[in-house]
Design a protein around this motif. Structure first.
Motif, PDB file in Angstrom:
ATOM      1  N   ALA A 307       0.843  -1.179  -0.144  1.00  0.00           N
ATOM      2  CA  ALA A 307      -0.039   0.057  -0.059  1.00  0.00           C
ATOM      3  C   ALA A 307       0.897   1.212  -0.124  1.00  0.00           C
ATOM      4  O   ALA A 307       1.884   1.264   0.442  1.00  0.00           O
ATOM      5  CB  ALA A 307      -0.895   0.012   1.168  1.00  0.00           C
ATOM      6  N   MET A 308       0.449   2.269  -0.452  1.00  0.00           N
ATOM      7  CA  MET A 308       1.134   3.457  -0.634  1.00  0.00           C
ATOM      8  C   MET A 308       0.947   4.380   0.378  1.00  0.00           C
ATOM      9  O   MET A 308      -0.137   4.133   1.515  1.00  0.00           O
ATOM     10  CB  MET A 308       0.733   4.307  -1.849  1.00  0.00           C
ATOM     11  CG  MET A 308       0.780   3.637  -3.204  1.00  0.00           C
ATOM     12  SD  MET A 308       2.408   3.200  -3.574  1.00  0.00           S
ATOM     13  CE  MET A 308       3.255   5.009  -3.687  1.00  0.00           C
ATOM     14  N   ARG A 339      11.028   3.178  -1.112  1.00  0.00           N
ATOM     15  CA  ARG A 339      10.957   4.646  -1.614  1.00  0.00           C
ATOM     16  C   ARG A 339      10.974   4.708  -3.242  1.00  0.00           C
ATOM     17  O   ARG A 339      11.866   4.113  -3.746  1.00  0.00           O
ATOM     18  CB  ARG A 339      12.057   5.442  -0.949  1.00  0.00           C
ATOM     19  CG  ARG A 339      12.007   5.527   0.550  1.00  0.00           C
ATOM     20  CD  ARG A 339      12.777   6.614   1.028  1.00  0.00           C
ATOM     21  NE  ARG A 339      12.745   6.757   2.557  1.00  0.00           N
ATOM     22  CZ  ARG A 339      11.702   7.300   3.113  1.00  0.00           C
ATOM     23  NH1 ARG A 339      10.617   7.709   2.540  1.00  0.00           N
ATOM     24  NH2 ARG A 339      11.514   7.050   4.809  1.00  0.00           N
ATOM     25  N   MET A 340       9.737   5.076  -3.833  1.00  0.00           N
ATOM     26  CA  MET A 340       9.964   5.369  -5.243  1.00  0.00           C
ATOM     27  C   MET A 340       9.840   6.921  -5.464  1.00  0.00           C
ATOM     28  O   MET A 340       8.546   7.310  -5.734  1.00  0.00           O
ATOM     29  CB  MET A 340       8.625   4.531  -5.693  1.00  0.00           C
ATOM     30  CG  MET A 340       8.844   3.140  -5.681  1.00  0.00           C
ATOM     31  SD  MET A 340       7.252   2.188  -6.112  1.00  0.00           S
ATOM     32  CE  MET A 340       6.102   2.824  -5.121  1.00  0.00           C
ATOM     33  N   GLY A 341      10.873   7.454  -5.666  1.00  0.00           N
ATOM     34  CA  GLY A 341      10.685   9.160  -5.785  1.00  0.00           C
ATOM     35  C   GLY A 341      10.190   9.885  -4.696  1.00  0.00           C
ATOM     36  O   GLY A 341      10.880   9.368  -3.397  1.00  0.00           O
ATOM     37  N   ALA A 342       9.263  10.314  -4.912  1.00  0.00           N
ATOM     38  CA  ALA A 342       8.581  11.043  -3.713  1.00  0.00           C
ATOM     39  C   ALA A 342       7.739  10.175  -3.109  1.00  0.00           C
ATOM     40  O   ALA A 342       7.005  10.794  -1.883  1.00  0.00           O
ATOM     41  CB  ALA A 342       7.830  12.503  -4.218  1.00  0.00           C
ATOM     42  N   ARG A 343       7.308   9.064  -3.483  1.00  0.00           N
ATOM     43  CA  ARG A 343       6.365   8.374  -2.743  1.00  0.00           C
ATOM     44  C   ARG A 343       6.864   7.246  -2.075  1.00  0.00           C
ATOM     45  O   ARG A 343       7.923   6.691  -2.345  1.00  0.00           O
ATOM     46  CB  ARG A 343       5.318   7.753  -4.034  1.00  0.00           C
ATOM     47  CG  ARG A 343       4.820   8.856  -4.618  1.00  0.00           C
ATOM     48  CD  ARG A 343       3.572   8.438  -5.587  1.00  0.00           C
ATOM     49  NE  ARG A 343       2.559   8.144  -4.706  1.00  0.00           N
ATOM     50  CZ  ARG A 343       1.606   7.594  -5.274  1.00  0.00           C
ATOM     51  NH1 ARG A 343       1.527   7.344  -6.740  1.00  0.00           N
ATOM     52  NH2 ARG A 343       0.332   7.052  -4.696  1.00  0.00           N
ATOM     53  N   VAL A 344       6.214   6.633  -0.946  1.00  0.00           N
ATOM     54  CA  VAL A 344       6.695   5.466  -0.321  1.00  0.00           C
ATOM     55  C   VAL A 344       5.474   4.401  -0.385  1.00  0.00           C
ATOM     56  O   VAL A 344       4.334   4.481  -0.259  1.00  0.00           O
ATOM     57  CB  VAL A 344       6.885   5.675   1.256  1.00  0.00           C
ATOM     58  CG1 VAL A 344       7.526   4.603   1.895  1.00  0.00           C
ATOM     59  CG2 VAL A 344       7.860   6.851   1.313  1.00  0.00           C
ATOM     60  N   GLU A 345       6.307   3.026  -0.896  1.00  0.00           N
ATOM     61  CA  GLU A 345       5.228   1.968  -0.843  1.00  0.00           C
ATOM     62  C   GLU A 345       5.585   1.183   0.360  1.00  0.00           C
ATOM     63  O   GLU A 345       6.861   0.799   0.696  1.00  0.00           O
ATOM     64  CB  GLU A 345       5.471   1.032  -2.151  1.00  0.00           C
ATOM     65  CG  GLU A 345       4.387   0.020  -1.988  1.00  0.00           C
ATOM     66  CD  GLU A 345       4.459  -1.022  -3.359  1.00  0.00           C
ATOM     67  OE1 GLU A 345       3.771  -0.656  -4.234  1.00  0.00           O
ATOM     68  OE2 GLU A 345       5.703  -1.665  -3.444  1.00  0.00           O
ATOM     69  N   TYR A 346       4.665   0.504   1.338  1.00  0.00           N
ATOM     70  CA  TYR A 346       4.843  -0.128   2.548  1.00  0.00           C
ATOM     71  C   TYR A 346       4.393  -1.603   2.136  1.00  0.00           C
ATOM     72  O   TYR A 346       3.229  -1.794   1.426  1.00  0.00           O
ATOM     73  CB  TYR A 346       4.004   0.579   3.729  1.00  0.00           C
ATOM     74  CG  TYR A 346       4.470   1.520   3.992  1.00  0.00           C
ATOM     75  CD1 TYR A 346       5.679   1.764   4.806  1.00  0.00           C
ATOM     76  CD2 TYR A 346       4.029   2.929   3.560  1.00  0.00           C
ATOM     77  CE1 TYR A 346       6.074   3.066   5.288  1.00  0.00           C
ATOM     78  CE2 TYR A 346       4.254   3.982   4.200  1.00  0.00           C
ATOM     79  CZ  TYR A 346       5.504   4.247   4.817  1.00  0.00           C
ATOM     80  OH  TYR A 346       5.954   5.532   5.354  1.00  0.00           O
ATOM     81  N   THR A 347       5.033  -2.305   2.456  1.00  0.00           N
ATOM     82  CA  THR A 347       4.524  -3.871   2.658  1.00  0.00           C
ATOM     83  C   THR A 347       3.990  -4.182   3.953  1.00  0.00           C
ATOM     84  O   THR A 347       4.623  -4.086   4.978  1.00  0.00           O
ATOM     85  CB  THR A 347       5.573  -4.853   2.242  1.00  0.00           C
ATOM     86  OG1 THR A 347       6.138  -4.668   0.898  1.00  0.00           O
ATOM     87  CG2 THR A 347       5.128  -6.205   2.005  1.00  0.00           C
ATOM     88  N   LEU A 348       2.829  -4.710   4.098  1.00  0.00           N
ATOM     89  CA  LEU A 348       2.128  -4.967   5.432  1.00  0.00           C
ATOM     90  C   LEU A 348       2.006  -6.425   5.763  1.00  0.00           C
ATOM     91  O   LEU A 348       2.232  -7.333   4.761  1.00  0.00           O
ATOM     92  CB  LEU A 348       0.735  -4.301   5.528  1.00  0.00           C
ATOM     93  CG  LEU A 348       0.612  -2.617   5.071  1.00  0.00           C
ATOM     94  CD1 LEU A 348      -0.788  -2.401   5.274  1.00  0.00           C
ATOM     95  CD2 LEU A 348       1.549  -2.012   5.988  1.00  0.00           C
TER      96      LEU A 348
END
Length: 518
Positions: A307-308, A339-348
């Motif tokens: 999820a972002m 981290r993908m540029g300005a965004r962050v994706e989390y694995t839960l």
């Protein structure tokens, strides 16, 4: 070290310090927050120590020096300056209407005014009375006010099944919280905490200066106990308990930094000396289970959701993602981030065995419509698996699917969903708290489900067929050599191919090949 009292359910800092309870020192974190900022927001699941942290802040700002002797903050705080503290908590009771919320707010404002020696507040709107309270507190005490809000979102969460009432609660709370920014000149420090994080637009409109520390790695352990805390502060309680089992059962909650234990779980474990789902049992997530079933969630996916940051960090009455709901209420936690540029994706993932087992038990009730299923089925599954009785396992699941009333299938769209069968199968194993690996990657493909239990390795492949078994599930396990990945363990390996019939709604194929330990 000598044993102390266990502060089970105690949220009062003074009582813990004066009556010789165990205390994990969070005052260093409090001092850092105060030194580095002014307005803060924190989201944490229920029973995680949020109220105790707020009470600690209150005692600190009120200058109760004796309570802090021997703690990290003691020699670094100016004890000559005392601040008026305004405390607002919605933890008590359930408000079922906007009128009940307004009545509660009126009481809280009046109570604070009386406690601070201000007297009666002039009648008017909520915002005008709150503004007056803050201004008068500074005028009377000669110091800017401290505003501490506990369970800021509870009136909304208590009414999620009634969206119209929830919206009214949201609007009423927005009127209250909007005052904080306008009173900046009269406020020394403000801290708001709750379970969820509603979007700033919906509830913190105008209060855009809040520093959200929910996912700040520096404050991951602001509430809860760390491994180090358990091994030091609670060292006298560890005798006779399996230390690794304590980690497996209760550790694992993470907000991008240090992982923590839920305090409620550990304190009851130390008291009762028995591993049980203490935290889960204090509040069955009925609403969450209903949402998962209604949205056809494939339950194996719950242990590996991506999820972002924007999705996790907020939701509203009219827009609730399952990911945000599960994360903010503590049923999922952060496993990793990218981290993908300005965004962050989390694995839960599930934080620990307690949540994995208990939530899947509750999901079995939702998936089958039968509250008696988890205890009966999972207990029998454990006995059959321990005995490697595969014929018994086949009979168990065949009988289980056959026992679900046809009306339930007809009236519940989830049962028409192809992933339903594998979801039910997976949740049975997950409810036992076993070591399960999903979509287990090998160099030849992915195993649907791997279970490591009692010195044996079980590799499962699931297929949905129209009516008759086709033998493709076991054949895939063989053809792709999935067992090779686990041969080095030197344990028996069992290939289990299972086929579900979409037409008969039952298990029609259950083939097993066992490979002896090499």
């Amino acid at each position: 070290m000598s044993r102390k009292k266990l502060p089970i359910g105690i949220q009062t800092f003074r009582e813990i310090r004066e009556e010789d309870h165990y205390y994990v020192d969070k005052t260093g974190i409090a001092l850092r927050l105060i030194d580095e900022g002014k307005y803060y927001f924190l989201s944490r699941p229920r029973r995680f120590g949020k109220s105790l942290f707020l009470d600690t802040l209150a005692e600190l700002f009120e200058g109760n020096e004796a309570l802090f002797r021997g703690l990290a903050v003691h020699d670094k705080w100016d004890w000559t300056a005392n601040y008026p503290v305004i405390r607002i908590s919605f933890a008590e009771g359930v408000m079922e209407s906007r009128a009940a919320l307004d009545e509660r707010i009126d009481y809280l404002l009046a109570h604070n005014a009386h406690r601070l020696g201000i007297g009666e507040l002039v009648q008017g709107s909520v915002s005008s009375r709150f503004s007056t309270l803050i201004e008068q507190a500074r005028l009377l005490h000669g110091q800017r006010a401290v505003v501490l809000v506990d369970e800021y979102d509870k009136p909304i969460l208590d009414n999620l099944t009634r969206p119209e009432v929830a919206r009214q609660m949201r609007d009423g709370l927005r009127d209250l919280y909007s005052v904080i920014k306008g009173q900046d000149a009269h406020i020394k420090f403000a801290f708001l905490t709750g379970v969820s994080k509603f979007s700033k637009v919906s509830i913190f409109s105008g209060l855009n200066n809040l520093n959200d520390i929910t996912l700040d790695a520096r404050y991951s352990a602001i509430c809860g106990y760390t491994d180090e805390d358990v091994d030091t502060v609670f060292a006298p309680e560890l005798t006779g308990l399996d230390r690794q089992a304590i980690r497996d059962w209760y550790n694992g909650y993470n907000w991008t930094g240090t992982s923590v234990y839920n305090p409620f779980d550990l304190l009851l474990l130390f008291d009762k000396r028995e591993f049980r789902p203490y935290w889960f049992e204090t509040g069955t997530p009925t609403f969450l289970v209903e949402q998962l079933v209604a949205r056809h969630i494939f339950t194996p996916d719950l242990s590996r959701i991506a999820a972002m940051e924007t999705l996790l960090s907020s939701f509203d009455v009219d827009r609730m993602s399952v990911e945000a709901l599960m994360f903010q209420t503590g049923y999922l936690t952060i496993d990793s981030l990218m981290r993908m540029g300005a965004r962050v994706e989390y694995t839960l993932k599930y934080p620990n065995l307690e949540v994995q087992a208990s939530l899947n038990g509750a999901l079995l009730e939702g998936l089958t419509g039968d509250p008696s299923v988890p205890a009966q089925q999972t207990g029998q599954l454990h006995r059959l698996l321990r005995a490697n009785d595969f014929a018994g396992l086949q009979r168990l699941f065949t009988a289980f699917f056959a026992s679900i009333p046809h009306d339930w299938y007809r009236n519940n769209p989830i049962a028409q969903y192809e992933g339903y069968y594998a979801s039910v199968f997976y949740s049975h194993f997950a409810a036992l708290g076993l070591d399960i690996r999903l979509e287990d990657t090998t160099h030849k493909g992915r195993i649907d489900m791997t279970v490591l239990f009692n010195g044996h390795v079980y590799l499962f492949e699931f297929k949905v067929v129209e009516l008759a078994p086709e033998g493709k599930a076991l054949q895939q396990l063989r053809d792709r050599g999935y067992a090779d990945k686990y041969r080095a363990r030197g344990e028996p390996i069992h290939l289990v191919g299972i086929e579900f019939s979409r037409d008969s709604r039952s298990v029609v194929g259950f083939e097993v090949q066992s490979i002896e330990a090499s």
